[in-house]
Design a protein around this motif. Structure first.
Motif, short mmCIF file in Angstrom:
data_model
loop_
_atom_site.label_atom_id
_atom_site.label_comp_id
_atom_site.label_asym_id
_atom_site.label_seq_id
_atom_site.Cartn_x
_atom_site.Cartn_y
_atom_site.Cartn_z
N ASP A 648 0.85 -1.19 0.00
CA ASP A 648 0.00 0.00 0.00
C ASP A 648 0.89 1.24 0.00
OD1 ASP A 648 0.99 0.15 2.58
OD2 ASP A 648 -0.88 -0.43 3.54
N ALA A 649 0.28 2.40 0.26
CA ALA A 649 1.04 3.65 0.22
C ALA A 649 2.14 3.68 1.26
CB ALA A 649 0.08 4.84 0.42
N VAL A 650 1.88 3.14 2.45
CA VAL A 650 2.89 3.14 3.51
C VAL A 650 4.08 2.27 3.11
CG1 VAL A 650 3.36 2.51 5.91
CG2 VAL A 650 1.21 3.62 5.32
N SER A 651 3.81 1.13 2.50
CA SER A 651 4.92 0.27 2.08
C SER A 651 5.76 0.94 1.00
CB SER A 651 4.40 -1.08 1.60
OG SER A 651 3.52 -0.94 0.51
N HIS A 652 5.14 1.79 0.18
CA HIS A 652 5.91 2.49 -0.84
C HIS A 652 6.81 3.56 -0.22
CE1 HIS A 652 3.63 0.31 -3.74
NE2 HIS A 652 4.21 0.94 -4.73
N VAL A 653 6.33 4.20 0.82
CA VAL A 653 7.21 5.13 1.55
C VAL A 653 8.39 4.35 2.13
CG1 VAL A 653 7.37 6.70 3.52
CG2 VAL A 653 5.34 6.74 2.06
N ALA A 654 8.10 3.17 2.69
CA ALA A 654 9.17 2.34 3.26
C ALA A 654 10.16 1.91 2.19
CB ALA A 654 8.56 1.12 3.95
N TYR A 655 9.66 1.51 1.01
CA TYR A 655 10.56 1.14 -0.08
C TYR A 655 11.47 2.31 -0.45
CZ TYR A 655 7.93 -3.17 -1.22
OH TYR A 655 7.35 -4.41 -1.19
N ALA A 656 10.86 3.49 -0.56
CA ALA A 656 11.65 4.67 -0.95
C ALA A 656 12.69 5.01 0.12
CB ALA A 656 10.73 5.86 -1.19
N VAL A 657 12.30 4.96 1.38
CA VAL A 657 13.25 5.29 2.46
C VAL A 657 14.40 4.30 2.49
CG1 VAL A 657 13.50 5.46 4.98
CG2 VAL A 657 11.55 6.53 3.86
N SER A 658 14.14 3.05 2.11
CA SER A 658 15.22 2.05 2.10
C SER A 658 16.30 2.40 1.08
CB SER A 658 14.66 0.66 1.81
OG SER A 658 14.27 0.54 0.45
N LEU A 659 16.02 3.32 0.16
CA LEU A 659 17.00 3.72 -0.86
C LEU A 659 17.74 4.99 -0.49
CD1 LEU A 659 14.78 3.09 -4.02
CD2 LEU A 659 16.59 1.62 -3.13
N VAL A 660 17.38 5.63 0.64
CA VAL A 660 17.99 6.92 0.99
C VAL A 660 19.48 6.76 1.27
CG1 VAL A 660 18.07 8.73 2.75
CG2 VAL A 660 15.87 7.99 1.82
#
Length: 985
Positions: A648-660
Motif C-alpha cells: 500500500d502507500a505506507v509500504s511504498h514510503v518504506a521502499y523509498a526510504v530504504s533507498l535513501v
C-alpha cells in the motif's frame, strides 16, 4: 533457470567443486557426485563453480528414461563423441557389449593423457543411468588417476544399487567428492528473493517462503521471478506463493518424488500418501489402523521422503513441498478418503479439521453441519482462552466447508481483525458481500477494499451502513480509523469526519454500558475498545487542527496516550499513538523525544502499517543523526516486511526510504533498480511516496555532484507540502546549497522571503532554515561577513539540539548531525572563497572541516568526504600565508614557541618528513594524500600525534584523522606496523 539469474549461498559446495577442479587442472583426475532433488540447484551450482574456469572444454550428457533401457548407452554418449574418437569406434547403434565398453574406456584413458586443455565431463540425472554404463563408470572412476579431467555426476536420491555404489565410491575415494545439496537457509532465501525483486525482503517474509518451499532454490526462484514480473503496488507474499505452487518447477519436483515411490508396494505407497495428507506426525500403529494393513518401515524410510522421530517412534513428511508432490499423484476423491481415514484415528480438534477438509473435497463423506458445529465450538473455546490464531484457523476450516454460514463468516471477520489476517479473507470477498447488510459486513468489506488500496471504495462501504452497537462494531471502527489515517496523510482532512464521529459515539456508549462487552461479543475486551476509541478520537482531533499547529497535535497525541496508560490489552494502540506522536515530534525538530517514541513503536514485532511507518521515520531520524548503517538496517526492516500484507502507500514510503542511504552513498545501480520498480506503481505518485522518491533522487544527485539535479528534485518535492514538511529543515538546507552551487542562486531571495513570512515553512523550523537561506543569499551577493554570521547562527542552532542517545557527544548537532557536517563544508567553502575577508574564521573552518570529514567517513559518504579532504588541503596552507592576521593566529596555535617564517617552516618540515625511501615503500605510499604521507613518515620516526601536530601546525584531532585514513589505505592496524612498513630493517 538462466545462468545470469541471481545465485546465492552454496559457498562450501562451490569450494569443494573448485578444489577438485584445481587438482584436475594439475593433472590429477577427479570426480564429484552431487545429490539433490529437482529444484535443489545442482546445475546452477556447477555453472557457478566453473565460472572461474573459462578455458576448460566441456561435455554434458542429460539422461532421460530412454537411457535406462539401453545397456551402455550413457557411457557411449559420454565418451564416444570426443575422448574416444581416436580409437576409431563406429557410431552407437543402440546397445554396447562388454568389449565395446572396454574399448571405449581404454580410448578415453588414452585420450585423456594427451589433452591440451582441462576437460569437464558432466552427467545429469545419473539416477536414470543404465546398469552397464553405471558399472563402466564405477570402473573408470576407480582406475582413472592421471589426466586433466573432472567428472561431475548429478543425481536425485535413488535406492538403485548401481547409483548407491557410485555414491559410496565418491565418499570413499581420495579422488572423489560427495555433495548432498540441502535446501537453502533463511538468510540465503532472503538474499535470493531480494536479488530478484530489487527491494528489501525481511526475515519474516523469507520465513513464509521457507515454510511453503522448504528452501529449495528452484521453488524460491519461482517466487523471485513472480516478484520480478509482477508490478509493485498490490503484491503480497501469499499471492506469490499461490502462483509458485502451480509453477513448472513444482511439476518437476512432483515427477521426481513420484518416481521414488514407484518402487514401493501399494500399502507402503498409501502410507506415504497418508503421511503427506496429515497435519502432523503419526505412529506406525496409527498408519496401519488408518489403512487397515501393515506397512514396512524400512521401505518407507528408503524413499528419503519421510523423517522418523526416534524418541516417539512417529513418522512424518517433514517438508510441505514434498507433501504436495506426494499428493499430486492422487485424485480429490483419494485425498478425501485419506483425510477421512486420518480423522478416524485422530482425536479432538485434529480429527475434526481433517474431516472438514475431507468434506470440502467430497461432501458425501459426512454430515457437514455437525462438523461445522464442532469447529465453531473449538473456535469459541480457543477464542475464550485468547488463542485467536487457533480460533481463526478452526473457523477458516468451517467456512471452507460451507461458504454460506453467516455466523462463521461474521466471527471469522472479527478474528481476522484481531489477528491482523484480513489479507487471508481476500478469496472470501464474494461470501462477505453475500452477507445481509450489517455493521460487520460494511466493516470487513471496507477493510478488504483497503487491502486493495482503494480508499474510495472503503468509504463507500462504510457510508452504506451506520455503525450499530453489535459484534460488528469493532470491525467497523477498525476500518474507520484506518481510513481516517490514510485520508489525513493525503491532506483530505474533512473526508470521513462524520463516520469517525459516529464511531466515537458508538464506542463511547458501549464502554459506558455495564453490558457493553456482551453487546460486541467475547472476542473483544475492554482494552481493545479503549484503544480503538483513543485512536479514533485522535484522528478526529488532528483533522480539526491546521497543519501548522503541530504543537497542538503533539499535545492531543499525548493526551490519548495518557488515557491508555496502565490499561491492559492496549499495547497495539499505544504503538500506533507513539508512531503518530514520534513522527510529529520529528517534524518539529524534537529529535530526542521523537527517537524514543519511534524506537518504541519500531521495536514491536508485527507487520501493521503503524510499525512500518515508525521504522521509516526512525530510519530518517538515524540518517540525519549520522548513523547511516543503523538507518539502512531500520529502513530495510521496514520495507522488507511490506509483502507480509498487501502493498500500500505506507509500504511504498518504506521502499523509498530504504533507498535513501544507498543514494547518499552513491550506489547508483542499486538505487536506480529500486526506483525503477517503484515507478511501476500508482502509489509512487501519492504525496508522501512521491516526495520521498524526490528526496532519494536528490541524495543520489548530491552523491554525484549533480547540484542542478539536487535542486530540481527538491523543488519538485517542495510542490507537495506534506512531503516537504516531513523532511524540513534538512530539505531546505540542501536546496539552498544546491541552488548556490548550481548557479541558480537567483532563486534564493524568493525562498528567503517565503521563509521569513512563515508561508513556506513552519514556525518551529525558521530558526534553522531562515538563516541558512540568508547565508547563501548574502554569499551570492558578495557579502562574506554577513554570510558567515548567518551560517554561524545555524551552527549555534544545531549545537543546541539535544542528543538522541546518552552516548552521543553533546554539541555535535544531535539529530541534525549529518547536516551539521554539511554545514561544516559550507563554512569551509565560504572561507576558502574569501581568505582575506574571513581570515579570522580560518582556524574554526579547518577544525569544522576535520570534524565533518570524520562524520562523513563514518557514514560512508565518499563524495562529500572527498570534498571535505579538498577543503582541508585548501584551508591548511592559508593558515601560514603572508597575511599578518594569519601569522599571528599561527603563532597562537604554536603556543609559547616562536612562529617560524612560513616558507622556511614548510621547507624544514618537508625536509624532515621526506627521507630517501626505497621503491617498495614508495609503491606502498602512492595512494596517500600529501598530508597523509607527511603524517605517516613522522609516525614512522616514532613521533606521537601531539608531536606531529606541533611539527605540522595542526590540531591533534586532525592528525588522528590522517593517521586513521593512512592506516586504512596501507591496510595496517597499528603504529608499529607503519614503522615496519616505512622503515624496514
Amino acid at each position: 533457470m538462466h545462468r545470469s539469474d541471481p545465485f546465492v549461498g552454496r559457498r562450501e559446495e562451490i569450494a569443494l567443486i573448485q578444489r577438485a577442479a584445481d587438482r584436475a587442472r594439475n593433472g590429477k583426475a577427479q570426480f564429484v557426485m552431487v545429490e539433490g532433488l529437482t529444484g535443489s540447484g545442482k546445475t546452477r551450482l556447477l555453472h557457478q563453480a566453473m565460472e572461474s574456469y573459462p578455458e576448460w572444454n566441456e561435455r554434458t550428457i542429460l539422461l532421460d528414461e530412454s537411457f535406462t533401457a539401453q545397456p551402455g548407452s550413457a557411457i557411449h554418449h559420454l565418451l564416444g563423441a570426443d575422448l574416444s574418437a581416436s580409437a576409431g569406434l563406429s557410431g552407437f547403434t543402440g546397445t554396447s557389449g562388454h568389449a565395446e565398453v572396454e574399448d571405449l574406456l581404454a580410448a578415453g584413458f588414452d585420450a585423456a593423457q594427451t589433452l591440451q586443455r582441462p576437460y569437464l565431463l558432466s552427467v545429469q540425472n545419473l539416477h536414470l543411468v543404465d546398469e552397464a554404463s553405471a558399472d563402466a563408470l564405477w570402473r573408470a572412476l576407480s582406475l582413472f588417476q592421471n589426466g586433466p579431467v573432472l567428472v561431475v555426476l548429478s543425481t536425485q536420491a535413488s535406492v538403485r544399487p548401481e547409483v548407491q555404489r557410485l555414491i559410496q565410491l565418491a565418499q570413499a575415494s581420495p579422488r572423489g567428492t560427495y555433495i548432498s545439496l540441502q535446501p537453502l537457509g533463511l538468510r540465503d532465501v532472503s538474499d535470493l528473493l531480494e536479488a530478484y525483486s530489487s527491494l528489501p525482503i525481511s526475515d519474516a517474509v523469507a520465513a513464509r517462503v521457507m515454510e511453503e518451499t522448504d528452501g529449495y532454490p528452484g521453488l524460491v526462484e519461482q517466487v523471485g521471478l513472480w516478484l520480478r514480473r509482477t508490478p509493485v503496488g498490490a503484491r503480497s507474499i501469499d499471492q506469490a506463493l499461490v502462483h509458485t505452487v502451480k509453477s513448472a518447477d513444482y511439476s518437476g519436483m512432483h515427477r521426481d518424488v513420484l518416481t521414488r515411490m514407484n518402487w514401493l508396494q501399494d500399502s507402503d505407497r498409501r502410507a506415504v500418501e497418508l503421511l503427506a495428507a496429515a497435519e502432523g506426525s503419526l505412529s506406525r500403529s496409527q498408519i496401519e489402523a488408518a489403512l487397515s494393513t501393515t506397512v514396512d518401515p524400512a521401505a518407507l524410510l528408503s524413499t528419503s521422503l519421510l523423517s522418523w522421530e526416534e524418541l516417539t517412534g512417529r513418522y512424518a513428511v517433514g517438508r510441505r513441498s514434498l507433501s504436495r508432490a506426494v499428493l499430486s499423484g492422487t485424485s480429490e476423491v483419494e485425498r478425501a478418503g485419506l483425510l477421512r481415514s486420518l480423522a478416524e484415528v485422530l482425536e479432538g480438534e485434529g480429527s475434526v479439521r481433517h474431516l472438514a477438509e475431507a468434506i470440502r473435497l467430497d461432501p458425501s463423506l459426512a454430515d457437514g453441519a455437525q462438523v461445522i458445529a464442532e469447529l465453531q465450538a473449538h473456535a469459541r473455546h480457543a477464542a475464550k482462552r485468547h488463542d485467536f490464531r487457533d480460533a481463526f484457523d478452526h473457523l477458516m476450516a468451517a467456512v471452507s466447508t460451507d461458504l454460506d454460514d453467516v455466523d462463521s463468516l461474521c466471527l471469522l471477520a472479527g478474528l481476522a481483525v484481531r489477528t491482523d489476517r484480513v489479507t487471508a479473507l481476500q478469496e472470501l470477498e464474494p461470501s462477505m458481500r453475500a452477507l445481509p447488510p450489517s455493521t460487520c459486513r460494511a466493516g470487513i468489506l471496507a477493510l478488504l477494499m483497503l487491502e486493495q488500496s482503494d480508499t474510495e471504495a472503503a468509504l463507500f462501504e462504510l457510508e452504506s451502513h451506520r455503525p450499530e452497537q453489535d459484534p460488528g462494531l469493532p470491525i467497523y471502527a477498525e476500518a474507520v480509523t484506518e481510513v481516517s489515517g490514510r485520508l489525513l496523510s493525503e491532506s483530505l482532512r474533512s473526508r470521513g469526519a462524520a463516520l469517525a464521529q459516529d464511531v466515537s459515539a458508538s464506542l463511547h456508549a458501549v464502554l459506558e454500558r455495564p453490558d457493553g462487552l456482551d453487546l460486541v461479543g467475547y472476542i473483544w475486551d475492554r482494552g481493545y475498545l479503549l484503544g480503538l476509541s483513543a485512536l479514533n478520537t485522535l484522528w478526529i482531533q488532528l483533522s480539526a487542527e491546521r497543519p501548522q499547529n503541530i504543537d497542538a497535535m503533539i499535545a492531543r497525541a499525548s493526551e490519548r496516550l495518557a488515557e491508555l496508560r496502565g490499561a491492559p490489552g492496549v499495547e497495539r494502540f499505544e504503538t500506533a499513538l507513539h508512531c503518530v506522536r514520534g513522527s510529529l515530534l520529528r517534524q518539529r525538530g524534537s529529535m530526542n523525544d521523537a527517537y524514543h517514541d519511534l524506537a518504541r513503536a519500531a521495536a514491536q514485532d508485527d507487520s501493521s502499517s503503524y510499525v512500518m511507518y515508525a521504522r521509516t521515520q526512525l530510519a530518517l531520524l538515524l540518517f540525519s543523526s549520522g548513523y547511516w548503517d543503523e538507518a539502512a538496517k531500520m529502513a530495510e526492516r521496514a520495507a522488507g516486511a511490506a509483502l507480509l500484507r498487501r502493498e500500500d502507500a505506507v509500504s511504498h514510503v518504506a521502499y523509498a526510504v530504504s533507498l535513501v542511504v544507498p543514494a547518499a552513498r552513491g550506489q547508483v545501480e542499486k538505487v536506480r533498480a529500486g526506483l525503477e520498480r517503484l515507478s511501476e506503481s500508482e502509489h509512487a505518485h501519492g504525496p508522501l511516496a512521491a516526495g520521498t522518491i524526490d528526496w532519494v533522487e536528490a541524495c543520489l544527485a548530491a552523491s554525484q555532484n549533480d547540484f542542478r539535479g539536487v535542486a530540481r528534485n527538491l523543488l519538485s518535492m517542495r510542490d507537495d507540502s506534506s512531503a516537504w514538511w516531513a523532511m524540513e529543515p534538512q530539505a531546505m538546507s540542501m536546496l539552498a546549497r544546491a541552488l548556490h552551487l548550481s548557479g541558480w542562486a537567483a532563486m534564493l531571495p524568493a525562498l528567503l522571503r517565503g521563509a521569513e513570512s512563515g508561508n513556506a515553512v513552519r514556525d518551529f523550523q525558521q530558526p534553522l532554515t531562515t538563516p541558512y537561506l540568508r547565508g547563501f543569499e548574502r554569499w551570492a551577493a558578495g557579502e562574506p561577513e554577513q554570510a558567515m554570521e548567518s551560517l554561524l547562527q545555524v551552527l549555534r542552532g544545531y549545537d543546541a539540539s539535544e542528543t538522541i542517545r546518552p552516548t552521543q557527544p553533546p554539541g555535535e548537532g544531535g539529530g541534525f548531525r549529518i547536516f551539521r557536517a554539511m554545514l561544516g563544508l559550507d563554512i569551509g567553502a565560504l572561507v576558502s572563497g574569501y581568505p582575506v575577508e574571513l581570515a579570522r574564521h580560518r582556524a574554526t573552518a579547518l577544525e569544522f572541516a576535520v570534524w565533518s570529514a570524520s562524520v562523513l567517513q563514518a557514514c560512508g559518504a565518499e563524495t562529500h568526504l572527498e570534498r571535505a579532504n579538498q577543503l582541508m588541503e585548501t584551508l591548511r596552507p592559508r593558515l601560514l600565508n603572508e597575511h599578518p592576521a594569519t601569522r599571528s593566529h599561527a603563532a597562537a596555535l604554536l603556543g609559547p614557541k616562536q612562529a617560524p617564517e612560513p616558507q622556511v617552516a614548510e621547507a624544514e618540515r618537508t625536509a624532515k618528513a621526506e627521507p630517501t625511501l626505497g621503491a617498495n615503500v614508495e609503491q606502498a605510499l602512492r595512494h596517500l594524500s600529501r598530508r597523509e604521507r607527511q603524517v605517516t613518515l613522522l609516525v614512522s620516526e616514532g613521533s606521537t600525534n601531539r608531536e606531529v601536530a606541533e611539527q605540522l601546525v595542526l590540531s591533534v584531532r586532525t592528525v588522528e584523522y590522517h593517521v586513521a585514513n593512512a592506516m586504512t589505505k596501507l591496510q595496517v592496524h597499528s603504529r608499529r606496523e607503519i614503522r615496519r612498513l616505512v622503515r624496514p630493517r
